[in-house]
Design a protein around this motif. Structure first.
Motif, short mmCIF file in Angstrom:
data_model
loop_
_atom_site.label_atom_id
_atom_site.label_comp_id
_atom_site.label_asym_id
_atom_site.label_seq_id
_atom_site.Cartn_x
_atom_site.Cartn_y
_atom_site.Cartn_z
N ILE A 19 35.04 42.72 45.83
CA ILE A 19 35.32 43.64 44.89
C ILE A 19 35.06 42.91 43.33
CG2 ILE A 19 37.49 42.47 44.49
CD1 ILE A 19 39.00 45.16 44.28
N ASN A 20 34.88 43.88 42.59
CA ASN A 20 34.43 43.63 41.04
C ASN A 20 35.86 43.27 40.57
OD1 ASN A 20 34.26 44.06 38.05
ND2 ASN A 20 32.15 44.49 38.61
N LYS A 21 35.89 42.16 39.80
CA LYS A 21 37.31 41.50 39.37
C LYS A 21 38.11 42.39 38.60
CE LYS A 21 35.89 38.28 35.88
NZ LYS A 21 35.93 36.83 35.53
N ARG A 22 37.50 43.09 37.71
CA ARG A 22 38.11 44.13 37.09
C ARG A 22 38.71 45.41 37.67
NH1 ARG A 22 32.79 45.32 35.60
NH2 ARG A 22 32.11 47.51 36.41
N ASN A 23 38.34 45.68 39.06
CA ASN A 23 39.09 46.61 39.79
C ASN A 23 40.09 45.98 40.84
OD1 ASN A 23 37.33 48.27 38.79
ND2 ASN A 23 35.76 47.95 40.34
N LEU A 24 40.39 44.69 40.56
CA LEU A 24 41.52 44.17 41.45
C LEU A 24 42.89 43.92 40.42
CD1 LEU A 24 42.17 42.97 43.93
CD2 LEU A 24 41.73 40.63 43.13
N LYS A 25 43.64 44.51 40.89
CA LYS A 25 44.96 44.76 40.18
C LYS A 25 45.62 43.21 39.91
CE LYS A 25 48.11 45.51 44.19
NZ LYS A 25 49.16 46.38 44.40
N ARG A 26 46.41 42.91 39.10
CA ARG A 26 46.99 41.63 38.91
C ARG A 26 48.36 41.97 39.57
NH1 ARG A 26 46.93 37.00 36.73
NH2 ARG A 26 48.83 36.21 36.08
N PHE A 27 48.79 40.78 40.63
CA PHE A 27 49.65 41.05 41.57
C PHE A 27 51.05 40.27 40.74
CE2 PHE A 27 46.04 40.70 44.38
CZ PHE A 27 46.19 41.84 44.83
N PRO A 28 52.22 40.85 40.90
CA PRO A 28 53.37 40.40 40.35
C PRO A 28 54.08 39.28 41.13
CG PRO A 28 53.77 42.53 41.48
CD PRO A 28 52.52 42.11 41.55
N VAL A 29 53.27 38.23 41.01
CA VAL A 29 53.71 36.91 41.69
C VAL A 29 53.78 35.60 40.76
CG1 VAL A 29 53.02 37.56 43.94
CG2 VAL A 29 51.59 36.32 42.52
N ALA A 30 54.47 34.87 41.13
CA ALA A 30 54.36 33.45 40.29
C ALA A 30 53.15 33.10 40.01
CB ALA A 30 55.28 32.36 41.06
#
Length: 141
Positions: free
Chosen positions: A126-137
């Protein structure tokens, strides 16, 4: 193209995964065209990272192996690791090779990872700009 394997730490007190990853990234600046791998482990997590993958014709961050001790599984740590790697990787592409775990494979597909090629059907990127940020610690290992 040369290939360098990075195994520097044989210490009783291993540095954190973050520290080991940062040291490996420093080596990328020395010879950016050289294929380098990094076998790191700490706190029940093992990673094999590379700066290349088959059928991707540019440098990328490749997670070739990822293993978590059983007590660390299903706690959001992989998502936290991905957040950290996306934020700190100098490469635009993140790849995960040979995903044989059906749960991880489903997770990757659900989050936009695509097959690298028909030849490597269990390797995804995946292109890193297309990977959502996950709501985790925050990744703290």
């Amino acid at each position: 193209m040369k290939f360098i394997e990075f195994k520097e730490w044989q210490l009783v007190d291993q540095p954190s995964l973050r520290h080991q990853f940062e040291k490996w990234l420093e080596l990328q600046n020395d010879e950016p065209e050289v294929w380098k791998s990094c076998d790191i482990q700490a706190a029940g997590i093992e990673l094999l990272l590379r700066n290349h993958s088959n059928d991707i014709h540019q440098s990328c961050l490749t997670i070739a192996t990822v293993r978590f001790n059983e007590e660390l599984q299903n706690k959001g740590i992989f998502k936290s690791l991905l957040n950290y790697l996306v934020q700190n990787s100098p490469w635009e592409i993140i790849a995960i090779e040979d995903v044989n775990n059906p749960i991880l494979l489903n997770f990757c597909k659900k989050n936009g990872f695509k097959k690298i090629s028909p030849m490597y059907s269990t390797s995804l990127c995946i292109n890193k700009r297309n990977l959502k940020r996950f709501p985790v610690a925050e990744f703290s290992f």
